[in-house]
Scaffold this motif. Structure first.
Motif, short mmCIF file in Angstrom:
data_model
loop_
_atom_site.label_atom_id
_atom_site.label_comp_id
_atom_site.label_asym_id
_atom_site.label_seq_id
_atom_site.Cartn_x
_atom_site.Cartn_y
_atom_site.Cartn_z
N SER A 44 0.83 -1.21 0.00
CA SER A 44 0.00 0.00 0.00
C SER A 44 0.86 1.25 0.00
O SER A 44 0.56 2.22 -0.71
CB SER A 44 -0.91 0.03 1.23
OG SER A 44 -1.84 -1.03 1.17
N ASP A 174 -5.82 -1.08 -4.72
CA ASP A 174 -5.21 -1.61 -3.49
C ASP A 174 -6.17 -2.59 -2.83
O ASP A 174 -7.07 -2.19 -2.11
CB ASP A 174 -4.85 -0.47 -2.53
CG ASP A 174 -3.95 -0.95 -1.40
OD1 ASP A 174 -3.64 -2.17 -1.36
OD2 ASP A 174 -3.55 -0.13 -0.57
N GLU A 175 -5.95 -3.84 -3.09
CA GLU A 175 -6.81 -4.92 -2.55
C GLU A 175 -8.30 -4.58 -2.68
O GLU A 175 -9.02 -4.57 -1.69
CB GLU A 175 -6.45 -5.20 -1.09
CG GLU A 175 -5.02 -5.69 -0.93
CD GLU A 175 -4.79 -6.36 0.43
OE1 GLU A 175 -5.69 -7.07 0.89
OE2 GLU A 175 -3.71 -6.16 1.00
MG LIG Z 1 -2.03 -2.82 2.12
#
Ligand SMILES: [Mg+2]
Ligand SMILES: Nc1ncnc2c1ncn2[C@@H]1O[C@H](COP(=O)(O)OP(=O)(O)O)[C@@H](O)[C@H]1O
Length: 253
Positions: A44, A174-175
């Motif tokens: 991240s 991000d995910e």
């Molecule tokens: Mg992360």
């Protein structure tokens, strides 16, 4: 061909903790790069550095040949103005794990906000494009719904439409499916697949190994702030060389 995203010796520390310890990545235009790795490995932070939500401690990031957050004068980089940064950021879309829509705005209002405020679009043309984008993510009939009236998967599809409305050169994910109930993951992945096929350069942090194998051109495995292994997604994700990658894959698969 000039990379669309080029990360050169990126370091990032928080206080005394060095979270990114020299990342080098070059991403060709139109490609999809999947980034995998255990929690806390800096994935991240790296994405956030790409759109300058985090300031690198050292190293450089270029998107489409421009330094992000800086302008180069001979050998020195100087910070650009907030306005110039906002313009740069408009070209770098980001979709987060938690659907971060404005709760007090409808789906379509969420989508037109950026184009009107940052790109200076008229409300009429922003609305027209937003309707097309809602159709594209399969939510043409939910334009007037507030986020709380949408499922997590629908909210995430609105978030993707909102990012696309800025006509970005690069999309960072991000995910994007990690916070979703399992039955809602597929609808978001299939929208992402369609976006990938449209030719936008994508960097996707994900634990969805099947998606990474099917859609991405390169897979990158990160651990402890460095790139441990990278390459053809089928190779890296089927026959990893590094014990850290093998260990991680055995736990997520
Ligand atoms: Mg992360
Ligand atoms: N703003 C911050 N301040 C201090 N530490 C942070 C901050 N953001 C992230 N970290 C730390 O950096 C490390 C990497 O975090 P992160 O980039 O979120 O990893 P990942 O996304 O791979 O799980 C973690 O140890 C995390 O606690």
């Amino acid at each position: 061909m000039r990379p669309m995203v080029e990360i050169t010796d990126l370091h990032k520390s928080f206080g005394r903790v060095e979270v990114l310890r020299g990342i080098n990545i070059a991403v060709p235009p139109g490609s999809v790069t999947s980034i995998l790795g255990p929690s806390g490995s800096g994935k991240s932070t790296m994405l956030r550095c790409i759109n300058h939500l985090e300031k690198p401690t050292a190293g450089a990031i270029q998107v489409d040949g421009e330094y992000v957050g800086y302008t180069r004068n001979g050998d020195t980089l100087s910070e650009i103005s907030g306005r110039a940064l906002a313009r740069q950021r408009a070209g770098i879309g980001m979709v987060f794990q938690r659907f971060d829509l404005y709760a007090h705005m409808t789906a379509i209002e969420n989508i037109i906000e950026g184009p009107i405020r940052v790109l200076g679009k008229s409300r009429t043309s922003a609305m027209e494009e937003a309707r097309e984008l809602l159709d594209r993510v399969g939510l043409g009939d939910r334009a007037r719904a507030y986020p709380a009236q949408l499922s997590g998967g629908q909210q995430q599809r609105v978030a993707i439409a909102r990012a696309l409305a800025m006509k970005p050169k690069v999309m960072l994910f991000d995910e994007p499916t990690s916070a979703l109930d399992p039955e809602l993951v597929g609808e978001v992945l299939s929208v992402m697949k369609e976006v990938a096929n449209s030719g936008i350069t994508m960097l996707v942090v994900t634990h969805e190994v099947a998606f990474a194998r099917e859609v991405s051109n390169e897979a990158i495995f990160m651990a402890d702030g460095v790139v441990v292994e990278r390459g053809d997604p089928d190779e890296v994700l089927r026959k990893p060389n590094h014990p850290r990658t093998r260990d991680f894959l055995s736990r997520v698969l």
